[in-house]
Scaffold this motif. Sequence first.
Motif, PDB file in Angstrom:
ATOM      1  N   UNK A  88       0.760  -1.184   0.055  1.00 32.19           N
ATOM      2  CA  UNK A  88      -0.018   0.220   0.012  1.00 32.19           C
ATOM      3  C   UNK A  88       0.864   1.436   0.218  1.00 32.19           C
ATOM      4  N   UNK A  89       1.860   1.062   0.716  1.00 31.03           N
ATOM      5  CA  UNK A  89       3.053   2.388   0.653  1.00 31.03           C
ATOM      6  C   UNK A  89       3.415   2.780  -0.518  1.00 31.03           C
ATOM      7  N   UNK A  90       3.371   1.887  -1.707  1.00 39.82           N
ATOM      8  CA  UNK A  90       4.075   2.176  -2.744  1.00 39.82           C
ATOM      9  C   UNK A  90       2.998   2.303  -3.784  1.00 39.82           C
ATOM     10  N   UNK A  91       1.853   2.970  -3.627  1.00 34.63           N
ATOM     11  CA  UNK A  91       0.736   3.157  -4.566  1.00 34.63           C
ATOM     12  C   UNK A  91       0.964   3.907  -5.456  1.00 34.63           C
ATOM     13  N   UNK A  92       1.851   4.970  -5.141  1.00 32.10           N
ATOM     14  CA  UNK A  92       2.244   6.050  -6.238  1.00 32.10           C
ATOM     15  C   UNK A  92       2.860   5.238  -7.405  1.00 32.10           C
ATOM     16  N   UNK A  93       3.740   4.509  -7.079  1.00 32.19           N
ATOM     17  CA  UNK A  93       4.492   3.739  -8.037  1.00 32.19           C
ATOM     18  C   UNK A  93       3.649   2.892  -9.001  1.00 32.19           C
ATOM     19  N   UNK A  94       2.652   2.398  -8.266  1.00 33.81           N
ATOM     20  CA  UNK A  94       1.862   1.636  -8.889  1.00 33.81           C
ATOM     21  C   UNK A  94       0.719   2.308 -10.012  1.00 33.81           C
ATOM     22  N   UNK A  95       0.730   3.449  -9.396  1.00 36.30           N
ATOM     23  CA  UNK A  95      -0.206   4.350 -10.369  1.00 36.30           C
ATOM     24  C   UNK A  95       0.483   4.793 -11.539  1.00 36.30           C
ATOM     25  N   UNK A  96       1.835   4.863 -11.320  1.00 37.09           N
ATOM     26  CA  UNK A  96       2.475   5.207 -12.434  1.00 37.09           C
ATOM     27  C   UNK A  96       2.923   4.289 -13.581  1.00 37.09           C
ATOM     28  N   UNK A  97       2.756   2.972 -12.900  1.00 39.01           N
ATOM     29  CA  UNK A  97       3.134   1.911 -13.683  1.00 39.01           C
ATOM     30  C   UNK A  97       1.695   1.690 -14.484  1.00 39.01           C
ATOM     31  N   UNK A  98       0.565   1.860 -13.963  1.00 44.65           N
ATOM     32  CA  UNK A  98      -0.709   1.794 -14.956  1.00 44.65           C
ATOM     33  C   UNK A  98      -0.639   2.882 -15.825  1.00 44.65           C
ATOM     34  N   UNK A  99      -0.092   4.105 -15.518  1.00 46.56           N
ATOM     35  CA  UNK A  99      -0.135   5.138 -16.532  1.00 46.56           C
ATOM     36  C   UNK A  99       0.614   5.044 -17.712  1.00 46.56           C
ATOM     37  N   UNK A 100       1.630   4.127 -17.296  1.00 49.32           N
ATOM     38  CA  UNK A 100       2.681   3.660 -18.627  1.00 49.32           C
ATOM     39  C   UNK A 100       2.043   2.807 -19.351  1.00 49.32           C
ATOM     40  N   UNK A 101       0.995   2.031 -18.810  1.00 50.41           N
ATOM     41  CA  UNK A 101       0.657   0.807 -19.453  1.00 50.41           C
ATOM     42  C   UNK A 101       0.390  -0.638 -18.895  1.00 50.41           C
ATOM     43  N   UNK A 102       0.584  -0.644 -17.786  1.00 47.58           N
ATOM     44  CA  UNK A 102       0.481  -1.750 -16.925  1.00 47.58           C
ATOM     45  C   UNK A 102      -1.224  -1.885 -16.962  1.00 47.58           C
ATOM     46  N   UNK A 103      -1.713  -3.088 -16.811  1.00 44.95           N
ATOM     47  CA  UNK A 103      -3.198  -3.452 -17.052  1.00 44.95           C
ATOM     48  C   UNK A 103      -3.885  -2.891 -15.698  1.00 44.95           C
ATOM     49  N   UNK A 104      -3.375  -3.408 -14.445  1.00 39.96           N
ATOM     50  CA  UNK A 104      -3.971  -2.936 -13.132  1.00 39.96           C
ATOM     51  C   UNK A 104      -2.886  -3.449 -12.019  1.00 39.96           C
TER      52      UNK A 104
END
Length: 451
Positions: A88-104
Amino acid sequence: MRKSKLLIIDDDEDLRTQMKWALTADYNIYLAEDRQSAIAIINKEQPAVVTLDLGLPPNPAGVEEGFTVLDHILDGYNNTKVIIITGRAEKEHALRAVEKGAYDFFYKPIELDELKVVLRRAFHVFQLEQEQRELRHRLSGDTFEDMIGTSPKMQDVFSTIRKVATTDAPVLITGESGTGKELVARAIHKLSIRRSKPFIPINCGAIPENLIESELFGHEKGTFTGAHAQRKGRFEMAEGGTLFLDEIGDLPLTLQVKLLRFLQEKTIERVGGREQIEVDTRVLAATNRDLEEAMKNATFRGDLYYRLNVVKISLPALRERNADVVLLAKTFLDRYTGEIRKKIKGFSSQAIESIVRYSWPGNVRELENRIKRAVIMSEGKKITPEDLEIESTAGGKECLVLKDAREILEKDLILKAIARNENNLTKAASDLGISRPTLYDLMEKLGIPTK
Ligand SMILES: Nc1ncnc2c1ncn2[C@@H]1O[C@H](COP(=O)(O)OP(=O)(O)OP(=O)(O)O)[C@@H](O)[C@H]1O
Ligand SMILES: [Mg+2]
Protein backbone atom coordinates in the motif's frame (compact mmCIF):
# COMPACT_ATOMS: atom_id res chain seq x y z
CA MET A 1 -7.71 -27.09 -23.82
CA ARG A 2 -4.22 -25.61 -23.50
CA LYS A 3 -3.89 -23.45 -20.43
CA SER A 4 -2.91 -19.81 -20.86
CA LYS A 5 0.50 -18.70 -19.70
CA LEU A 6 0.92 -16.74 -16.49
CA LEU A 7 4.29 -15.43 -15.36
CA ILE A 8 4.72 -14.61 -11.68
CA ILE A 9 7.62 -12.27 -10.96
CA ASP A 10 8.40 -11.93 -7.27
CA ASP A 11 11.54 -12.19 -5.18
CA ASP A 12 9.63 -13.69 -2.24
CA GLU A 13 9.98 -17.41 -2.65
CA ASP A 14 7.16 -18.30 -0.25
CA LEU A 15 4.79 -16.06 -2.10
CA ARG A 16 5.79 -17.53 -5.46
CA THR A 17 5.22 -21.03 -4.21
CA GLN A 18 1.91 -20.15 -2.63
CA MET A 19 0.65 -18.49 -5.80
CA LYS A 20 1.83 -21.28 -8.00
CA TRP A 21 0.07 -23.80 -5.83
CA ALA A 22 -3.18 -21.83 -5.84
CA LEU A 23 -3.23 -21.07 -9.54
CA THR A 24 -1.71 -24.08 -11.16
CA ALA A 25 -5.04 -25.70 -11.92
CA ASP A 26 -6.13 -22.75 -14.07
CA TYR A 27 -2.96 -21.54 -15.71
CA ASN A 28 0.30 -22.67 -17.14
CA ILE A 29 2.61 -21.04 -14.59
CA TYR A 30 6.13 -19.67 -14.95
CA LEU A 31 8.12 -18.21 -12.05
CA ALA A 32 10.87 -15.60 -12.00
CA GLU A 33 12.68 -14.05 -9.07
CA ASP A 34 14.59 -11.23 -10.73
CA ARG A 35 14.76 -9.05 -13.83
CA GLN A 36 17.04 -11.30 -15.87
CA SER A 37 15.07 -14.49 -15.37
CA ALA A 38 11.79 -12.58 -15.93
CA ILE A 39 12.95 -11.12 -19.24
CA ALA A 40 14.27 -14.47 -20.41
CA ILE A 41 10.88 -16.10 -19.78
CA ILE A 42 8.96 -13.25 -21.36
CA ASN A 43 11.05 -13.48 -24.52
CA LYS A 44 10.72 -17.23 -24.70
CA GLU A 45 7.14 -17.84 -23.61
CA GLN A 46 5.35 -14.56 -24.28
CA PRO A 47 2.89 -15.04 -21.42
CA ALA A 48 -0.60 -13.60 -21.70
CA VAL A 49 -0.55 -12.21 -18.17
CA VAL A 50 2.29 -11.24 -15.86
CA THR A 51 2.13 -10.38 -12.17
CA LEU A 52 4.98 -8.05 -11.36
CA ASP A 53 6.45 -7.16 -8.00
CA LEU A 54 8.23 -3.86 -8.59
CA GLY A 55 10.87 -4.34 -5.91
CA LEU A 56 13.31 -6.94 -7.20
CA PRO A 57 16.93 -7.77 -6.34
CA PRO A 58 19.55 -6.38 -6.28
CA ASN A 59 17.47 -3.50 -4.90
CA PRO A 60 14.25 -4.94 -3.48
CA ALA A 61 13.49 -1.68 -1.73
CA GLY A 62 13.52 0.31 -5.00
CA VAL A 63 11.32 0.00 -8.06
CA GLU A 64 13.78 0.41 -10.96
CA GLU A 65 14.18 -3.28 -11.60
CA GLY A 66 10.43 -3.76 -11.81
CA PHE A 67 10.01 -0.79 -14.10
CA THR A 68 12.71 -2.11 -16.39
CA VAL A 69 10.77 -5.34 -16.75
CA LEU A 70 7.58 -3.38 -17.34
CA ASP A 71 9.25 -1.30 -20.05
CA HIS A 72 10.55 -4.44 -21.69
CA ILE A 73 7.04 -5.87 -21.84
CA LEU A 74 5.41 -2.66 -23.04
CA ASP A 75 8.07 -2.25 -25.67
CA GLY A 76 8.04 -5.65 -27.22
CA TYR A 77 4.95 -7.47 -25.99
CA ASN A 78 2.33 -4.83 -25.55
CA ASN A 79 -0.54 -7.32 -25.76
CA THR A 80 0.59 -8.88 -22.51
CA LYS A 81 -1.42 -7.78 -19.47
CA VAL A 82 0.75 -6.75 -16.54
CA ILE A 83 -0.65 -6.72 -13.00
CA ILE A 84 1.54 -4.83 -10.57
CA ILE A 85 1.74 -6.40 -7.12
CA THR A 86 2.60 -3.76 -4.59
CA GLY A 87 2.50 -2.70 -0.96
CA ARG A 88 0.00 0.00 0.00
CA ALA A 89 2.90 2.33 0.76
CA GLU A 90 3.99 2.18 -2.87
CA LYS A 91 0.68 3.07 -4.39
CA GLU A 92 2.18 5.98 -6.32
CA HIS A 93 4.56 3.70 -8.13
CA ALA A 94 1.72 1.38 -8.98
CA LEU A 95 -0.28 4.25 -10.40
CA ARG A 96 2.69 5.38 -12.44
CA ALA A 97 3.03 1.85 -13.78
CA VAL A 98 -0.63 1.79 -14.80
CA GLU A 99 -0.22 5.15 -16.44
CA LYS A 100 2.67 3.73 -18.45
CA GLY A 101 0.54 0.86 -19.65
CA ALA A 102 0.31 -1.80 -16.94
CA TYR A 103 -3.14 -3.38 -16.91
CA ASP A 104 -3.95 -3.17 -13.18
CA PHE A 105 -2.42 -3.31 -9.71
CA PHE A 106 -3.03 -5.39 -6.64
CA TYR A 107 -2.09 -4.84 -3.01
CA LYS A 108 0.00 -7.08 -0.80
CA PRO A 109 -0.66 -9.04 1.32
CA ILE A 110 -2.27 -11.09 -1.41
CA GLU A 111 -5.85 -12.26 -1.00
CA LEU A 112 -5.77 -15.22 -3.32
CA ASP A 113 -9.51 -15.27 -4.02
CA GLU A 114 -9.46 -11.65 -4.99
CA LEU A 115 -6.36 -12.05 -7.08
CA LYS A 116 -8.05 -14.91 -8.91
CA VAL A 117 -10.86 -12.60 -9.95
CA VAL A 118 -8.44 -9.95 -11.19
CA LEU A 119 -6.46 -12.57 -13.09
CA ARG A 120 -9.51 -14.10 -14.66
CA ARG A 121 -10.54 -10.71 -15.95
CA ALA A 122 -7.05 -9.95 -17.28
CA PHE A 123 -6.95 -13.24 -19.18
CA HIS A 124 -10.42 -12.58 -20.50
CA VAL A 125 -9.43 -9.15 -21.81
CA PHE A 126 -6.28 -10.59 -23.34
CA GLN A 127 -8.29 -13.22 -25.12
CA LEU A 128 -10.90 -10.80 -26.39
CA GLU A 129 -8.21 -8.53 -27.75
CA GLN A 130 -6.50 -11.47 -29.34
CA GLU A 131 -9.69 -12.57 -31.06
CA GLN A 132 -10.29 -9.03 -32.20
CA ARG A 133 -6.80 -8.79 -33.66
CA GLU A 134 -7.27 -12.02 -35.54
CA LEU A 135 -10.67 -11.01 -36.83
CA ARG A 136 -9.44 -7.60 -37.88
CA HIS A 137 -6.59 -9.23 -39.69
CA ARG A 138 -8.88 -11.61 -41.51
CA LEU A 139 -11.43 -9.01 -42.51
CA SER A 140 -9.10 -6.17 -43.05
CA GLY A 141 -8.90 -6.17 -46.83
CA ASP A 142 -5.47 -4.74 -46.14
CA THR A 143 -4.03 -6.88 -48.81
CA PHE A 144 -5.17 -7.48 -52.33
CA GLU A 145 -3.25 -9.81 -54.64
CA ASP A 146 0.15 -9.16 -53.00
CA MET A 147 -0.61 -5.49 -52.65
CA ILE A 148 -1.00 -3.81 -49.32
CA GLY A 149 -3.22 -0.80 -48.95
CA THR A 150 -5.82 0.41 -46.50
CA SER A 151 -5.70 4.02 -47.64
CA PRO A 152 -8.83 5.16 -49.47
CA LYS A 153 -6.79 5.84 -52.60
CA MET A 154 -5.46 2.29 -52.71
CA GLN A 155 -8.90 0.87 -51.93
CA ASP A 156 -10.14 2.77 -55.00
CA VAL A 157 -7.33 1.24 -57.04
CA PHE A 158 -8.28 -2.25 -55.85
CA SER A 159 -11.90 -1.73 -56.76
CA THR A 160 -10.97 -0.50 -60.25
CA ILE A 161 -8.72 -3.52 -60.72
CA ARG A 162 -11.61 -5.82 -59.80
CA LYS A 163 -13.84 -4.13 -62.35
CA VAL A 164 -11.42 -4.05 -65.29
CA ALA A 165 -10.02 -7.51 -64.70
CA THR A 166 -13.10 -9.10 -66.20
CA THR A 167 -12.97 -7.05 -69.40
CA ASP A 168 -10.50 -7.11 -72.28
CA ALA A 169 -10.06 -3.36 -72.42
CA PRO A 170 -6.54 -1.97 -72.47
CA VAL A 171 -5.54 -0.32 -69.22
CA LEU A 172 -3.06 2.49 -68.76
CA ILE A 173 -1.35 2.36 -65.39
CA THR A 174 0.37 5.55 -64.32
CA GLY A 175 2.30 6.53 -61.24
CA GLU A 176 5.71 7.59 -60.05
CA SER A 177 8.53 5.11 -60.09
CA GLY A 178 8.16 2.39 -57.46
CA THR A 179 4.46 2.91 -56.80
CA GLY A 180 3.53 -0.64 -57.81
CA LYS A 181 2.52 -0.38 -61.46
CA GLU A 182 3.80 -3.82 -62.33
CA LEU A 183 2.04 -5.34 -59.33
CA VAL A 184 -1.22 -3.81 -60.57
CA ALA A 185 -0.69 -5.26 -64.04
CA ARG A 186 -0.04 -8.70 -62.57
CA ALA A 187 -3.11 -8.42 -60.36
CA ILE A 188 -5.31 -7.58 -63.33
CA HIS A 189 -3.98 -10.59 -65.19
CA LYS A 190 -4.41 -12.90 -62.21
CA LEU A 191 -8.00 -11.88 -61.70
CA SER A 192 -8.94 -12.17 -65.39
CA ILE A 193 -10.09 -15.23 -67.28
CA ARG A 194 -6.68 -15.12 -68.97
CA ARG A 195 -4.98 -16.13 -65.71
CA SER A 196 -3.97 -19.60 -66.89
CA LYS A 197 -2.31 -18.15 -69.99
CA PRO A 198 1.00 -16.25 -70.02
CA PHE A 199 1.65 -12.81 -68.55
CA ILE A 200 4.43 -11.37 -70.69
CA PRO A 201 6.12 -8.16 -69.57
CA ILE A 202 8.38 -6.09 -71.76
CA ASN A 203 10.18 -2.93 -70.78
CA CYS A 204 10.01 -0.66 -73.79
CA GLY A 205 12.67 1.59 -72.35
CA ALA A 206 15.23 -1.11 -71.73
CA ILE A 207 15.52 -2.58 -75.23
CA PRO A 208 17.52 -0.82 -77.95
CA GLU A 209 15.34 0.77 -80.58
CA ASN A 210 16.61 -1.44 -83.41
CA LEU A 211 15.70 -4.61 -81.54
CA ILE A 212 12.41 -3.76 -80.00
CA GLU A 213 10.30 -4.21 -83.11
CA SER A 214 11.31 -7.83 -83.55
CA GLU A 215 11.09 -8.40 -79.79
CA LEU A 216 7.49 -7.28 -79.87
CA PHE A 217 6.27 -8.54 -83.20
CA GLY A 218 8.74 -11.31 -84.05
CA HIS A 219 10.49 -11.79 -87.37
CA GLU A 220 10.64 -14.10 -90.36
CA LYS A 221 13.71 -16.13 -91.19
CA GLY A 222 16.46 -14.25 -93.03
CA THR A 223 14.98 -10.81 -92.52
CA PHE A 224 18.23 -9.43 -91.13
CA THR A 225 21.69 -10.65 -90.25
CA GLY A 226 21.33 -13.07 -87.40
CA ALA A 227 17.71 -13.89 -88.15
CA HIS A 228 18.48 -17.55 -88.74
CA ALA A 229 15.02 -18.73 -87.98
CA GLN A 230 11.53 -17.44 -87.77
CA ARG A 231 10.84 -16.11 -84.29
CA LYS A 232 7.70 -15.21 -82.44
CA GLY A 233 7.49 -11.87 -80.70
CA ARG A 234 6.03 -11.08 -77.30
CA PHE A 235 2.57 -10.40 -78.74
CA GLU A 236 2.37 -13.96 -79.96
CA MET A 237 3.98 -15.35 -76.80
CA ALA A 238 1.21 -13.70 -74.84
CA GLU A 239 -1.47 -15.41 -76.97
CA GLY A 240 -4.57 -15.90 -74.84
CA GLY A 241 -2.92 -13.99 -72.02
CA THR A 242 -1.67 -10.50 -71.25
CA LEU A 243 1.10 -8.38 -72.69
CA PHE A 244 2.44 -5.78 -70.27
CA LEU A 245 4.11 -2.87 -72.03
CA ASP A 246 6.14 -1.20 -69.32
CA GLU A 247 7.52 2.30 -69.88
CA ILE A 248 5.22 2.72 -72.86
CA GLY A 249 6.31 6.35 -73.10
CA ASP A 250 9.64 5.08 -74.46
CA LEU A 251 8.09 3.20 -77.37
CA PRO A 252 9.45 4.66 -80.66
CA LEU A 253 6.90 6.45 -82.82
CA THR A 254 7.09 3.90 -85.64
CA LEU A 255 6.14 1.15 -83.24
CA GLN A 256 3.39 3.25 -81.74
CA VAL A 257 1.73 3.01 -85.15
CA LYS A 258 2.05 -0.78 -85.15
CA LEU A 259 0.68 -1.01 -81.64
CA LEU A 260 -2.26 1.18 -82.56
CA ARG A 261 -3.01 -1.08 -85.51
CA PHE A 262 -2.99 -4.07 -83.22
CA LEU A 263 -5.36 -2.40 -80.80
CA GLN A 264 -7.76 -1.61 -83.64
CA GLU A 265 -7.56 -4.80 -85.65
CA LYS A 266 -6.13 -7.43 -83.30
CA THR A 267 -3.58 -8.42 -85.90
CA ILE A 268 0.19 -8.05 -86.12
CA GLU A 269 2.79 -8.42 -88.81
CA ARG A 270 6.18 -10.01 -88.09
CA VAL A 271 9.25 -8.09 -89.23
CA GLY A 272 9.90 -9.13 -92.82
CA GLY A 273 6.55 -10.87 -93.02
CA ARG A 274 3.60 -10.08 -95.24
CA GLU A 275 0.96 -11.99 -93.46
CA GLN A 276 -1.46 -10.42 -90.97
CA ILE A 277 -1.45 -12.69 -87.95
CA GLU A 278 -4.39 -12.66 -85.63
CA VAL A 279 -3.49 -12.62 -81.96
CA ASP A 280 -5.71 -12.70 -78.92
CA THR A 281 -3.69 -10.72 -76.43
CA ARG A 282 -4.75 -8.18 -73.90
CA VAL A 283 -2.56 -5.12 -73.62
CA LEU A 284 -1.76 -3.40 -70.34
CA ALA A 285 0.60 -0.45 -70.40
CA ALA A 286 2.43 1.51 -67.73
CA THR A 287 4.32 4.73 -67.59
CA ASN A 288 5.79 7.11 -65.07
CA ARG A 289 6.02 9.82 -67.71
CA ASP A 290 3.45 12.44 -68.40
CA LEU A 291 2.03 11.17 -71.70
CA GLU A 292 -0.06 14.27 -72.27
CA GLU A 293 3.11 16.28 -72.16
CA ALA A 294 4.73 13.80 -74.54
CA MET A 295 1.76 14.23 -76.87
CA LYS A 296 2.31 17.96 -76.92
CA ASN A 297 5.94 17.37 -77.79
CA ALA A 298 4.82 14.94 -80.50
CA THR A 299 6.81 12.06 -79.03
CA PHE A 300 3.63 10.17 -78.22
CA ARG A 301 0.74 9.73 -80.61
CA GLY A 302 -2.56 11.18 -79.51
CA ASP A 303 -4.63 8.45 -81.19
CA LEU A 304 -2.68 5.75 -79.37
CA TYR A 305 -2.99 7.60 -76.09
CA TYR A 306 -6.77 7.70 -76.35
CA ARG A 307 -6.91 4.01 -77.26
CA LEU A 308 -4.80 3.03 -74.29
CA ASN A 309 -6.42 5.41 -71.90
CA VAL A 310 -9.87 3.81 -72.00
CA VAL A 311 -9.30 2.76 -68.43
CA LYS A 312 -6.67 4.54 -66.41
CA ILE A 313 -5.36 3.51 -63.03
CA SER A 314 -3.31 6.20 -61.33
CA LEU A 315 -1.25 4.98 -58.43
CA PRO A 316 -0.82 7.53 -55.66
CA ALA A 317 2.69 8.36 -54.52
CA LEU A 318 3.53 6.71 -51.20
CA ARG A 319 3.55 10.10 -49.43
CA GLU A 320 -0.14 10.36 -50.31
CA ARG A 321 -0.95 7.08 -48.54
CA ASN A 322 -0.54 7.96 -44.90
CA ALA A 323 -2.53 5.00 -43.73
CA ASP A 324 -0.32 2.56 -45.60
CA VAL A 325 3.23 3.63 -44.88
CA VAL A 326 3.57 2.05 -41.45
CA LEU A 327 1.67 -1.06 -42.47
CA LEU A 328 3.94 -1.53 -45.49
CA ALA A 329 7.01 -0.89 -43.38
CA LYS A 330 5.97 -3.52 -40.85
CA THR A 331 5.19 -6.02 -43.57
CA PHE A 332 8.60 -5.56 -45.19
CA LEU A 333 10.26 -5.77 -41.78
CA ASP A 334 8.55 -9.10 -41.07
CA ARG A 335 9.46 -10.36 -44.51
CA TYR A 336 13.14 -9.50 -44.28
CA THR A 337 13.72 -10.40 -40.63
CA GLY A 338 12.31 -13.78 -41.61
CA GLU A 339 14.43 -14.08 -44.74
CA ILE A 340 17.60 -12.77 -43.21
CA ARG A 341 16.92 -14.55 -39.90
CA LYS A 342 17.56 -11.68 -37.57
CA LYS A 343 15.89 -11.19 -34.23
CA ILE A 344 14.55 -7.71 -34.68
CA LYS A 345 11.56 -6.75 -32.60
CA GLY A 346 10.23 -3.83 -34.60
CA PHE A 347 10.85 -0.17 -35.16
CA SER A 348 11.83 2.32 -32.50
CA SER A 349 9.23 5.02 -32.10
CA GLN A 350 11.66 7.51 -33.66
CA ALA A 351 11.97 5.23 -36.67
CA ILE A 352 8.18 5.11 -37.09
CA GLU A 353 8.13 8.86 -36.81
CA SER A 354 10.77 9.31 -39.48
CA ILE A 355 9.04 6.81 -41.76
CA VAL A 356 5.78 8.72 -41.47
CA ARG A 357 7.48 12.04 -42.03
CA TYR A 358 9.83 11.15 -44.89
CA SER A 359 8.61 11.96 -48.39
CA TRP A 360 9.61 8.67 -50.09
CA PRO A 361 10.57 9.96 -53.55
CA GLY A 362 11.26 6.35 -54.62
CA ASN A 363 7.91 5.21 -53.20
CA VAL A 364 7.25 1.62 -52.14
CA ARG A 365 10.39 0.32 -53.78
CA GLU A 366 12.50 2.76 -51.77
CA LEU A 367 10.71 1.80 -48.56
CA GLU A 368 11.28 -1.87 -49.24
CA ASN A 369 14.95 -1.36 -50.07
CA ARG A 370 15.65 0.83 -47.06
CA ILE A 371 14.05 -1.69 -44.74
CA LYS A 372 15.88 -4.58 -46.25
CA ARG A 373 19.16 -2.75 -45.83
CA ALA A 374 18.26 -1.73 -42.28
CA VAL A 375 17.56 -5.34 -41.34
CA ILE A 376 20.96 -6.35 -42.69
CA MET A 377 22.82 -3.50 -41.02
CA SER A 378 20.96 -3.23 -37.71
CA GLU A 379 22.80 -4.23 -34.57
CA GLY A 380 20.02 -3.59 -32.10
CA LYS A 381 16.67 -5.11 -31.31
CA LYS A 382 14.81 -2.28 -32.95
CA ILE A 383 15.29 -0.53 -36.25
CA THR A 384 16.34 3.07 -35.75
CA PRO A 385 16.18 6.07 -38.10
CA GLU A 386 19.95 5.68 -38.49
CA ASP A 387 19.50 2.11 -39.72
CA LEU A 388 17.06 3.44 -42.28
CA GLU A 389 19.39 6.27 -43.11
CA ILE A 390 16.57 8.74 -42.82
CA GLU A 391 17.25 12.02 -41.11
CA SER A 392 15.49 11.88 -37.78
CA THR A 393 13.35 14.76 -36.48
CA ALA A 394 13.10 18.27 -37.82
CA GLY A 395 16.80 19.25 -37.33
CA GLY A 396 18.60 21.31 -39.90
CA LYS A 397 16.95 24.66 -40.30
CA GLU A 398 17.17 26.43 -37.04
CA CYS A 399 15.84 29.84 -37.81
CA LEU A 400 12.27 28.93 -38.72
CA VAL A 401 9.73 31.61 -38.37
CA LEU A 402 7.41 30.71 -35.51
CA LYS A 403 4.47 30.37 -37.87
CA ASP A 404 6.34 27.90 -40.11
CA ALA A 405 7.47 25.96 -37.09
CA ARG A 406 3.90 25.68 -35.90
CA GLU A 407 2.68 24.51 -39.28
CA ILE A 408 5.38 21.89 -39.52
CA LEU A 409 4.57 20.64 -36.06
CA GLU A 410 0.82 20.67 -36.69
CA LYS A 411 1.18 18.89 -39.99
CA ASP A 412 3.44 16.34 -38.45
CA LEU A 413 1.14 15.62 -35.52
CA ILE A 414 -1.90 15.41 -37.77
CA LEU A 415 -0.25 13.05 -40.25
CA LYS A 416 0.86 10.83 -37.42
CA ALA A 417 -2.56 10.79 -35.79
CA ILE A 418 -4.15 9.90 -39.12
CA ALA A 419 -1.65 7.15 -39.77
CA ARG A 420 -2.02 5.79 -36.26
CA ASN A 421 -5.77 5.64 -36.69
CA GLU A 422 -5.59 4.08 -40.12
CA ASN A 423 -7.18 7.05 -41.85
CA ASN A 424 -10.13 7.24 -39.51
CA LEU A 425 -10.45 11.01 -39.20
CA THR A 426 -12.96 10.89 -36.37
CA LYS A 427 -10.56 8.89 -34.24
CA ALA A 428 -7.60 10.99 -35.33
CA ALA A 429 -9.47 14.16 -34.33
CA SER A 430 -10.32 12.70 -30.96
CA ASP A 431 -6.66 11.71 -30.45
CA LEU A 432 -5.65 15.25 -31.19
CA GLY A 433 -8.28 16.64 -28.87
CA ILE A 434 -10.06 18.60 -31.59
CA SER A 435 -13.37 18.22 -33.38
CA ARG A 436 -13.60 16.52 -36.74
CA PRO A 437 -14.55 19.73 -38.61
CA THR A 438 -11.56 21.50 -37.04
CA LEU A 439 -9.34 18.67 -38.20
CA TYR A 440 -10.76 19.04 -41.71
CA ASP A 441 -10.09 22.77 -41.70
CA LEU A 442 -6.54 22.25 -40.49
CA MET A 443 -5.90 19.57 -43.10
CA GLU A 444 -7.11 21.88 -45.82
CA LYS A 445 -5.02 24.72 -44.51
CA LEU A 446 -1.92 22.55 -44.32
CA GLY A 447 -2.46 20.94 -47.70
CA ILE A 448 -3.10 17.43 -46.41
CA PRO A 449 -5.40 15.52 -48.76
CA THR A 450 -8.70 14.82 -47.03
CA LYS A 451 -9.43 11.76 -49.09
N1 LIG B 1 0.98 -1.87 -52.44
C1 LIG B 1 2.08 -2.60 -52.33
N2 LIG B 1 2.17 -3.58 -51.41
C2 LIG B 1 3.30 -4.32 -51.29
N3 LIG B 1 4.36 -4.19 -52.06
C3 LIG B 1 4.34 -3.25 -53.01
C4 LIG B 1 3.20 -2.41 -53.20
N4 LIG B 1 3.47 -1.58 -54.22
C5 LIG B 1 4.72 -1.88 -54.64
N5 LIG B 1 5.26 -2.88 -53.93
C6 LIG B 1 6.59 -3.44 -54.09
O1 LIG B 1 7.46 -2.36 -54.44
C7 LIG B 1 8.34 -2.70 -55.50
C8 LIG B 1 8.07 -1.82 -56.69
O2 LIG B 1 6.84 -2.16 -57.31
P1 LIG B 1 6.63 -2.17 -58.90
O3 LIG B 1 7.83 -2.77 -59.57
O4 LIG B 1 5.32 -2.74 -59.21
O5 LIG B 1 6.66 -0.59 -59.14
P2 LIG B 1 6.62 0.21 -60.51
O6 LIG B 1 5.61 1.28 -60.34
O7 LIG B 1 6.48 -0.72 -61.64
O8 LIG B 1 8.06 0.89 -60.50
P3 LIG B 1 8.92 1.43 -61.77
O9 LIG B 1 8.19 2.61 -62.33
O10 LIG B 1 10.21 1.85 -61.12
O11 LIG B 1 9.03 0.30 -62.71
C9 LIG B 1 8.09 -4.17 -55.76
O12 LIG B 1 9.01 -4.92 -55.03
C10 LIG B 1 6.69 -4.42 -55.26
O13 LIG B 1 6.53 -5.74 -54.84
MG1 LIG C 1 7.84 -1.19 -63.14
